[in-house]
Design an enzyme around this catalytic site. Structure first.
Site, short mmCIF file in Angstrom:
data_model
loop_
_atom_site.label_atom_id
_atom_site.label_comp_id
_atom_site.label_asym_id
_atom_site.label_seq_id
_atom_site.Cartn_x
_atom_site.Cartn_y
_atom_site.Cartn_z
N HIS A 13 -24.64 -14.24 16.72
CA HIS A 13 -25.54 -14.66 16.42
C HIS A 13 -26.57 -15.09 15.06
O HIS A 13 -27.24 -14.07 15.16
CB HIS A 13 -26.73 -13.98 17.67
N HIS A 15 -29.61 -16.82 13.04
CA HIS A 15 -30.28 -18.54 13.07
C HIS A 15 -30.20 -18.74 11.36
O HIS A 15 -30.62 -17.83 10.80
CB HIS A 15 -31.99 -17.53 12.80
N LYS A 99 -25.76 -23.26 24.07
CA LYS A 99 -26.29 -22.14 24.37
C LYS A 99 -28.02 -22.91 25.27
O LYS A 99 -28.50 -23.65 25.12
CB LYS A 99 -27.46 -22.23 22.58
N HIS A 136 -29.27 -16.60 25.95
CA HIS A 136 -31.44 -16.01 26.13
C HIS A 136 -31.42 -15.66 27.54
O HIS A 136 -32.59 -16.36 28.14
CB HIS A 136 -32.26 -16.77 25.48
N HIS A 174 -28.21 -10.56 22.17
CA HIS A 174 -29.07 -10.30 21.65
C HIS A 174 -29.66 -8.64 22.91
O HIS A 174 -31.01 -9.24 23.38
CB HIS A 174 -29.92 -10.41 21.07
N ASP A 247 -29.16 -11.55 14.62
CA ASP A 247 -30.29 -12.67 15.34
C ASP A 247 -31.02 -12.52 14.24
O ASP A 247 -32.21 -12.28 14.45
CB ASP A 247 -31.15 -12.01 16.48
N1 LIG Z 1 -35.28 -13.46 18.16
C1 LIG Z 1 -35.99 -13.91 17.84
O1 LIG Z 1 -37.42 -13.41 18.10
N2 LIG Z 1 -37.19 -15.69 17.07
C2 LIG Z 1 -35.47 -16.54 17.31
C3 LIG Z 1 -35.11 -17.62 19.18
C4 LIG Z 1 -34.37 -15.83 19.45
O2 LIG Z 1 -32.89 -15.73 19.21
O3 LIG Z 1 -34.70 -15.66 20.39
C5 LIG Z 1 -35.72 -17.06 16.38
O4 LIG Z 1 -35.63 -18.60 16.19
O5 LIG Z 1 -36.77 -17.09 15.43
ZN LIG Z 2 -31.56 -15.72 18.30
ZN LIG Z 3 -33.18 -15.05 21.41
#
Ligand SMILES: NC(=O)N[C@@H](CC(=O)O)C(=O)O
Ligand SMILES: [Zn+2]
Ligand SMILES: [Zn+2]
Length: 345
Positions: A13, A15, A99, A136, A174, A247
């Site tokens: 997971h 970003h 997702k 999520h 998460h 995450d």
């Molecule tokens: N985890 C977070 O607080 N933020 C994530 C989005 C997500 O995973 O929910 C993001 O893209 O910034």
């Molecule tokens: Zn995330």
């Molecule tokens: Zn998330």
């Protein structure tokens, strides 16, 4: 144990963002992890296999020479994702999952699903073709306390969904509560969960230590100590349905240190080291390889990586900030502090 060699881990997971931000953060992940499930919540979101192919090319183009890293792509499920897209996902080979963001639940979730019942035909196609749904898991009902949104999601959305689609594979992303840990534990083989390092290391007190701490704000928000303990228990249990997902979610410093600060912690700079800390503190370093390197591939039906990484017990200083994009910097978790494990070169 002062040195630990593991099968190279994967991040299930992550970003990576896009453009200059992507270039800034990708090396941190690619130095540690062999593969990562790349989240599709760009602006605009990654909605089709075609979008994902283009994003994947941008990721590969941003990869520093000499690093082997495989981005595993995901699509952002919307109310109107057609069932026909799922066959294309299956055929692509590089899109591994879709997702589900409940609309409004988190960063860039405006285009998310307003009601899972609207996408049942698409989810049924996923179940049929063995494509996992990543979730999520928080309700967006403003009447529900922000600390309860995950637990309420289980009863209102997750359970009914799994009942309606008994063959759908689901990753509860998460997870942050003892309710989610317990639910996944009891849910059977087709349900897995990712756990972040920060939810294993911190409870909600970290949001307010000495003042308000925007860099400890993420979604789902940090919870009470009992929840952290429950997450740690399942993470070190050896149950293969719980696996690593950082995450890591970068946001520029100016958007975090703001009157309405963004949700997300940047952890990729110490993406495996922070888990080593958490497992070490629990006396369970011997369980880290399963959680970080074996169980994710097992769930996704992929082989584990063929190479290894080595971590040593050393104090590493974390910079106060890192280069980012758009003239902004990035404040990593533990900025100006230390991490207790080091990745060997
Ligand atoms: N985890 C977070 O607080 N933020 C994530 C989005 C997500 O995973 O929910 C993001 O893209 O910034
Ligand atoms: Zn995330
Ligand atoms: Zn998330």
């Amino acid at each position: 144990m002062n040195s630990l060699t593991l099968i190279r881990p994967d991040d299930w997971h992550l970003h990576l963002r896009d453009g200059d931000a992507l270039k800034a953060v990708l090396p941190d992940t690619a130095r540690r992890f062999g593969r990562a499930i790349v989240m599709p919540n760009l602006k605009p979101p990654v909605r089709t296999v075609e979008d994902a192919a283009a994003y994947r090319e941008r990721i590969l183009a941003a990869l520093p020479a000499g690093l082997n890293f495989e981005p595993l792509m995901t699509l952002y499920l919307t109310d109107v994702t057609p069932p026909e897209e799922i066959a294309k996902v299956k055929d692509s080979g590089f899109v591994k999952a879709l997702k589900l963001y409940p609309a409004g639940a988190t960063t860039n979730s405006d285009a998310g699903v307003t009601d899972v019942n609207k996408v049942l035909p698409t989810l049924a196609a996923m179940a049929e073709l063995g494509i996992p749904l990543l979730v999520h898991g928080e309700v967006t009902d403003p009447a529900i306390d922000v600390f309860d949104r995950e637990a309420v999601f289980i009863d209102r959305v997750m359970k009914p969904l799994l009942d309606k689609l008994p063959d759908l594979k689901v990753v509860f992303e998460h997870i942050t509560t003892q309710q989610a840990a317990h639910f996944v534990w009891c849910a059977g083989e087709r349900v897995g969960a990712t756990i972040t390092a920060h939810h294993l290391l911190m409870n909600r007190n970290a949001l307010f230590t000495g003042g308000i701490r925007p860099h400890h704000y993420c979604l789902p928000v940090l919870k009470r100590e009992v929840h952290r303990e429950a997450l740690l228990e399942v993470a070190i249990s050896g149950n293969p349905r719980f696996f690593l997902g950082t995450d890591s979610a970068p946001h520029g410093k100016s958007t975090k240190e703001a009157a309405c600060g963004c949700a997300g912690m940047y952890t990729a700079h110490a993406g495996i080291e922070l888990y080593a800390e958490a497992f070490d503190a629990a006396g369970a370093l011997d369980r880290l390889e399963g959680f970080a390197s074996r169980f994710g591939p097992l769930f996704y039906g992929l082989p584990a990586n063929a190479d290894t990484i080595t971590l040593t017990r050393e104090t590493v200083e974390v910079p106060a900030s890192l280069p980012y994009a758009g003239g902004d910097t990035l404040v990593p978790l533990r900025a100006g502090e230390t991490v207790g494990w080091k990745l060997a070169d």
